[in-house]
Design a protein around this motif. Structure first.
Motif, PDB file in Angstrom:
ATOM      1  N   LEU A   9       0.821  -1.224   0.000  1.00 35.75           N
ATOM      2  CA  LEU A   9       0.000   0.000   0.000  1.00 35.75           C
ATOM      3  C   LEU A   9       0.850   1.266   0.000  1.00 35.75           C
ATOM      4  O   LEU A   9       0.936   1.967  -1.008  1.00 35.75           O
ATOM      5  CB  LEU A   9      -0.947   0.003   1.202  1.00 35.75           C
ATOM      6  CG  LEU A   9      -1.796   1.273   1.379  1.00 35.75           C
ATOM      7  CD1 LEU A   9      -2.741   1.470   0.193  1.00 35.75           C
ATOM      8  CD2 LEU A   9      -2.564   1.238   2.703  1.00 35.75           C
ATOM      9  N   MET A 113      -3.664  -7.499  -1.438  1.00 41.83           N
ATOM     10  CA  MET A 113      -2.852  -6.438  -0.846  1.00 41.83           C
ATOM     11  C   MET A 113      -2.306  -6.925   0.485  1.00 41.83           C
ATOM     12  O   MET A 113      -3.016  -7.584   1.245  1.00 41.83           O
ATOM     13  CB  MET A 113      -3.685  -5.176  -0.636  1.00 41.83           C
ATOM     14  CG  MET A 113      -2.868  -3.952  -0.207  1.00 41.83           C
ATOM     15  SD  MET A 113      -3.907  -2.532   0.296  1.00 41.83           S
ATOM     16  CE  MET A 113      -4.980  -2.330  -1.118  1.00 41.83           C
ATOM     17  N   THR A 115      -0.221  -5.048   3.640  1.00 41.93           N
ATOM     18  CA  THR A 115       0.359  -3.809   4.134  1.00 41.93           C
ATOM     19  C   THR A 115       0.671  -3.918   5.616  1.00 41.93           C
ATOM     20  O   THR A 115      -0.122  -4.479   6.384  1.00 41.93           O
ATOM     21  CB  THR A 115      -0.584  -2.606   3.884  1.00 41.93           C
ATOM     22  OG1 THR A 115      -0.012  -1.427   4.456  1.00 41.93           O
ATOM     23  CG2 THR A 115      -1.968  -2.819   4.473  1.00 41.93           C
ATOM     24  N   GLN A 122      -5.129   1.648   8.478  1.00 43.73           N
ATOM     25  CA  GLN A 122      -4.805   1.311   7.096  1.00 43.73           C
ATOM     26  C   GLN A 122      -6.067   1.070   6.269  1.00 43.73           C
ATOM     27  O   GLN A 122      -6.140   1.482   5.108  1.00 43.73           O
ATOM     28  CB  GLN A 122      -3.895   0.080   7.046  1.00 43.73           C
ATOM     29  CG  GLN A 122      -2.487   0.320   7.581  1.00 43.73           C
ATOM     30  CD  GLN A 122      -1.688   1.299   6.745  1.00 43.73           C
ATOM     31  OE1 GLN A 122      -1.985   2.489   6.727  1.00 43.73           O
ATOM     32  NE2 GLN A 122      -0.681   0.792   6.052  1.00 43.73           N
ATOM     33  N   ILE A 126      -7.249   2.824   2.763  1.00 44.13           N
ATOM     34  CA  ILE A 126      -7.603   2.062   1.555  1.00 44.13           C
ATOM     35  C   ILE A 126      -8.984   2.481   1.062  1.00 44.13           C
ATOM     36  O   ILE A 126      -9.189   2.704  -0.133  1.00 44.13           O
ATOM     37  CB  ILE A 126      -7.556   0.546   1.854  1.00 44.13           C
ATOM     38  CG1 ILE A 126      -6.119   0.103   2.164  1.00 44.13           C
ATOM     39  CG2 ILE A 126      -8.099  -0.261   0.665  1.00 44.13           C
ATOM     40  CD1 ILE A 126      -6.016  -1.265   2.812  1.00 44.13           C
ATOM     41  N   GLU A 127      -9.915   2.614   1.995  1.00 39.89           N
ATOM     42  CA  GLU A 127     -11.270   3.031   1.624  1.00 39.89           C
ATOM     43  C   GLU A 127     -11.284   4.457   1.094  1.00 39.89           C
ATOM     44  O   GLU A 127     -12.059   4.785   0.185  1.00 39.89           O
ATOM     45  CB  GLU A 127     -12.207   2.878   2.817  1.00 39.89           C
ATOM     46  CG  GLU A 127     -12.471   1.413   3.169  1.00 39.89           C
ATOM     47  CD  GLU A 127     -13.285   1.231   4.436  1.00 39.89           C
ATOM     48  OE1 GLU A 127     -13.517   2.240   5.147  1.00 39.89           O
ATOM     49  OE2 GLU A 127     -13.690   0.089   4.708  1.00 39.89           O
ATOM     50  N   THR A 132     -11.239  -0.443  -2.360  1.00 41.86           N
ATOM     51  CA  THR A 132     -11.500  -1.669  -1.609  1.00 41.86           C
ATOM     52  C   THR A 132     -12.169  -2.735  -2.461  1.00 41.86           C
ATOM     53  O   THR A 132     -11.809  -3.917  -2.403  1.00 41.86           O
ATOM     54  CB  THR A 132     -12.388  -1.365  -0.385  1.00 41.86           C
ATOM     55  OG1 THR A 132     -11.866  -0.222   0.293  1.00 41.86           O
ATOM     56  CG2 THR A 132     -12.427  -2.534   0.570  1.00 41.86           C
ATOM     57  N   ILE A 138      -7.308  -8.517   1.375  1.00 43.00           N
ATOM     58  CA  ILE A 138      -6.494  -7.440   1.954  1.00 43.00           C
ATOM     59  C   ILE A 138      -6.005  -7.903   3.315  1.00 43.00           C
ATOM     60  O   ILE A 138      -6.810  -8.219   4.194  1.00 43.00           O
ATOM     61  CB  ILE A 138      -7.302  -6.136   2.093  1.00 43.00           C
ATOM     62  CG1 ILE A 138      -7.729  -5.614   0.720  1.00 43.00           C
ATOM     63  CG2 ILE A 138      -6.482  -5.080   2.838  1.00 43.00           C
ATOM     64  CD1 ILE A 138      -8.660  -4.410   0.775  1.00 43.00           C
TER      65      ILE A 138
END
Length: 223
Positions: A9, A113, A115, A122, A126-127, A132, A138
């Motif tokens: 990320l 993903m 991260t 986090q 992302i959102e 997403t 994730i």
């Protein structure tokens, strides 16, 4: 045959350097009642120095800043809460992020993903990037209980995506935590170029996210 792409990320999809600059400048303006005795440029520059590109958690950063600049009327805990609550409003994507993800979806590539960082923080970021829904998996280190470069977090991501290591590539900006760590579990490591490092040994190097879909096409044509 590449069936999956897994991304880092910060520094890969999220332009963290620019996001931090925008956030900390805005924080200074919003809390100028308490911070106004510090020149704005000095506050921004010192935060970035202490932050070390995210590798120092903000409790330490804010404790240091409050002590150095003798900030009164607001605690380091309050500054940290402000960071946790407001950083998501300043998330800056790297160019062509959405275009790249849509191009990979058209190639029927599954997306993951991994991260490092605090779970909800986090996920909020992302959102905020509005990405997403593109991802099949994730993994955030706090929630997983392990973090990169531990090979187990890569294996966990591969398992969730139901792909073998040689069917997946990992794209990240950190030579050790991303590229080399992915290679150690049998994935191809793609380095998203970052000027902080030179002479990174990777299977492939990209400078812009939009290069990733064509890279996958080239790999699959040869397989």
């Amino acid at each position: 045959m590449i069936k999956s792409v897994i991304f880092d990320l910060d520094g890969t999809l999220l332009d963290r350097d620019e996001s931090v600059k925008q956030f900390i400048a805005c924080q200074y303006e919003r809390l100028s009642t308490y911070l106004g005795h510090i020149p704005k440029e000095k506050y921004v520059t010192r935060f970035i120095e202490l932050d070390q590109r995210g590798y120092v958690w903000k409790d330490k950063v804010y404790q240091q800043i409050v002590e150095e600049y003798k900030i009164c009327g607001i605690s380091w805990e309050a500054l940290l809460r402000d960071y946790k609550n407001k950083f998501k409003n300043h998330c800056v994507p790297f160019p062509n992020l959405i275009e790249m993800l849509e191009a990979l979806q058209k190639q029927y590539i599954s997306l993951g993903m991994i991260t490092n960082g605090y779970g909800q923080f986090q996920m909020d970021n992302i959102e905020a990037l509005c990405i997403t829904s593109y991802f099949d998996s994730i993994l955030i280190s706090e929630w997983e209980g392990i973090k990169k470069p531990n090979p187990e977090i890569f294996k966990r991501a591969l398992h969730k995506l139901n792909v073998l290591p040689n069917e997946s590539i990992f794209v990240g900006d950190h030579p050790e935590n991303d590229v080399y760590a992915a290679q150690k579990v049998g994935m191809k490591g793609v380095w998203k170029k970052d000027l902080q490092w030179n002479d990174v040994e990777a299977d492939f190097i990209v400078t812009n996210l939009i290069e990733v879909p064509s890279l996958i096409e080239q790999i699959n044509l040869k397989s």
